[in-house]
Design a protein around this motif. Structure first.
Motif, short mmCIF file in Angstrom:
data_model
loop_
_atom_site.label_atom_id
_atom_site.label_comp_id
_atom_site.label_asym_id
_atom_site.label_seq_id
_atom_site.Cartn_x
_atom_site.Cartn_y
_atom_site.Cartn_z
N PRO A 175 16.99 49.64 30.05
CA PRO A 175 18.02 48.69 30.50
C PRO A 175 17.56 47.90 31.72
N LYS A 176 18.13 46.72 31.87
CA LYS A 176 17.88 45.89 33.05
C LYS A 176 19.23 45.43 33.58
N ILE A 177 19.47 45.64 34.87
CA ILE A 177 20.73 45.24 35.48
C ILE A 177 20.48 44.02 36.36
N ASN A 178 21.34 43.01 36.19
CA ASN A 178 21.17 41.75 36.91
C ASN A 178 22.11 41.61 38.10
N GLY A 179 23.30 42.23 38.04
CA GLY A 179 24.23 42.04 39.14
C GLY A 179 25.47 42.91 39.02
N VAL A 180 26.25 42.93 40.11
CA VAL A 180 27.53 43.64 40.19
C VAL A 180 28.57 42.62 40.66
N SER A 181 29.62 42.42 39.90
CA SER A 181 30.60 41.39 40.26
C SER A 181 31.99 41.79 39.81
N ARG A 182 32.99 41.02 40.26
CA ARG A 182 34.37 41.26 39.85
C ARG A 182 35.13 39.95 39.90
N LEU A 183 36.32 39.95 39.29
CA LEU A 183 37.21 38.80 39.39
C LEU A 183 37.87 38.82 40.77
N GLU A 184 37.83 37.68 41.47
CA GLU A 184 38.45 37.63 42.79
C GLU A 184 39.95 37.91 42.69
N ASP A 185 40.57 37.41 41.64
CA ASP A 185 41.98 37.69 41.37
C ASP A 185 42.05 38.57 40.13
N PRO A 186 42.33 39.86 40.28
CA PRO A 186 42.36 40.77 39.12
C PRO A 186 43.33 40.33 38.04
N ALA A 187 44.33 39.53 38.41
CA ALA A 187 45.32 39.09 37.43
C ALA A 187 44.83 37.91 36.60
N CYS A 188 43.71 37.32 37.01
CA CYS A 188 43.19 36.15 36.29
C CYS A 188 42.64 36.58 34.94
N ASN A 189 42.97 35.82 33.90
CA ASN A 189 42.48 36.09 32.56
C ASN A 189 41.28 35.19 32.30
N SER A 190 40.09 35.78 32.34
CA SER A 190 38.87 34.98 32.25
C SER A 190 38.70 34.32 30.89
N THR A 191 39.45 34.77 29.88
CA THR A 191 39.32 34.16 28.55
C THR A 191 40.13 32.88 28.42
N THR A 192 41.10 32.70 29.31
CA THR A 192 41.95 31.51 29.21
C THR A 192 41.94 30.66 30.46
N ALA A 193 41.28 31.11 31.53
CA ALA A 193 41.30 30.36 32.78
C ALA A 193 39.93 30.44 33.45
N ASN A 194 39.67 29.49 34.33
CA ASN A 194 38.45 29.51 35.12
C ASN A 194 38.66 30.44 36.31
N CYS A 195 38.13 31.63 36.22
CA CYS A 195 38.33 32.63 37.26
C CYS A 195 37.13 32.65 38.20
N THR A 196 37.39 32.95 39.45
CA THR A 196 36.33 33.03 40.45
C THR A 196 35.68 34.41 40.40
N ILE A 197 34.36 34.43 40.27
CA ILE A 197 33.60 35.68 40.22
C ILE A 197 32.98 35.91 41.59
N VAL A 198 33.17 37.09 42.15
CA VAL A 198 32.63 37.41 43.47
C VAL A 198 31.84 38.70 43.40
N SER A 199 31.00 38.91 44.41
CA SER A 199 30.17 40.12 44.49
C SER A 199 30.53 40.94 45.71
N ASN A 200 31.81 41.06 45.95
CA ASN A 200 32.30 41.90 47.04
C ASN A 200 33.61 42.54 46.62
N GLY A 201 34.02 43.57 47.35
CA GLY A 201 35.26 44.25 47.01
C GLY A 201 35.77 45.09 48.16
#
Length: 301
Positions: A175-201
């Motif tokens: 396996p190769k891992i490229n990154g660790v990220s999350r949705l800035e707004d957990p309520a955002c639905n990435s399949t229907t909206a442009n959600c902000t991806i961040v690498s902090n938590g």
């Protein structure tokens, strides 16, 4: 040169039922036609027929015109059959652990026409092997066994009697891992909206982050993720390219992320940062002499 199947004894070439081939005969495959080639006063080279690869031995008869001047058994001292297949140790034979990828097996002596070669990687035969040329075969590789070695033997068989082996000659890509990220707004639905991806938590953890990469396998092998050296509270396989991780609590910036699939591990550095403490206000009576209790509020303490 005339080759005769040794299993049929000393049958006469040209007679019905006698399996034989003349090295200059037009009945041979086009790539094998041609006269014997003299290499000097005492030796010459003959083109061997394809069926010779499928038998342990054959008689070789050498003629000058119609005159028989030599008859030898293929295992005899006077005759040497060259051209056993050879695998190139300098070529990087590798492929994904999930298998089913088409890779090139490179070497020489694979035959001037398709001899129905077989390729084995470790203990498994390729799902399909397709002859390309005398120096290359395409192999649809098998999946790496769970818990199996990443580096395994590579074997190519032209026939039961002619094969090439390259010990530890094939490498399965882990396996190769490229990154660790999350949705800035957990309520955002990435399949229907442009959600902000961040690498902090948050330092308290508990939120879902995604470990992204490749070779996480096409089925669930219960992968395990870590962030900053601490195991995820829960890891859930999503696809060959992503695993969900319930973020553990922690502190600090530019933390590494790790994915473990079966017995293979991959790491990406400086991939994730925990949020810094963020005080908002404080209250309480303060004295220049100290000793007062102050109530500070904020986040990520």
């Amino acid at each position: 040169c005339v080759f005769v199947d040794a299993a049929q004894g000393s049958c006469t070439p040209g007679v019905a039922g006698c399996l034989s081939s003349n090295s200059s005969g037009h009945t041979l495959p086009e790539g094998l036609r041609g006269p014997a080639k003299a290499a000097g006063w005492g030796n010459f080279t003959c083109f061997a027929p394809a069926w010779l690869y499928e038998r342990r031995a054959a008689y070789l008869r050498v003629y000058r015109g119609d005159e028989l001047i030599e008859k030898a058994y293929s295992t005899g001292l006077s005759t040497t059959f060259a051209g056993d297949p050879v695998l190139d140790p300098q070529h990087n034979h590798n492929g994904p652990s999930k298998g089913s990828a088409l890779v090139s097996v490179v070497g020489s002596g694979f035959g001037l026409n398709d001899l129905s070669l077989r390729v084995r990687i470790g203990d498994k035969v390729c799902e399909a092997s397709e002859w390309s040329s005398d120096t290359a075969v395409q192999c649809k590789i098998p999946r790496k066994p769970v818990g199996g070695n990443k580096q395994v033997d590579l074997v190519l068989s032209v026939s039961p009697y002619r094969k090439a082996e390259l010990p530890l000659g094939f490498n399965y890509d882990g396996p190769k891992i490229n990154g660790v990220s999350r949705l800035e707004d957990p309520a955002c639905n990435s399949t229907t909206a442009n959600c902000t991806i961040v690498s902090n938590g948050p330092s308290l953890g508990g939120e879902t982050v995604t470990l992204t990469g490749t070779q996480f396998m096409t089925f669930d092998l219960s992968p395990r993720g870590t962030v900053g050296g601490t195991g995820c509270e829960a890891s859930v396989w999503a696809s060959d390219t992503s695993v969900f991780c319930k973020l553990p609590s922690g502190a600090g910036v530019q933390k590494s992320g790790t994915i473990i699939v079966a017995d293979d591990e991959a790491e990406v550095t400086q991939a994730f940062s925990y949020d810094r403490p963020s005080p908002r206000n404080g209250s309480g009576l303060m004295s220049t002499r100290g000793g007062a209790v102050v109530n500070a509020t904020g986040a990520d303490f």
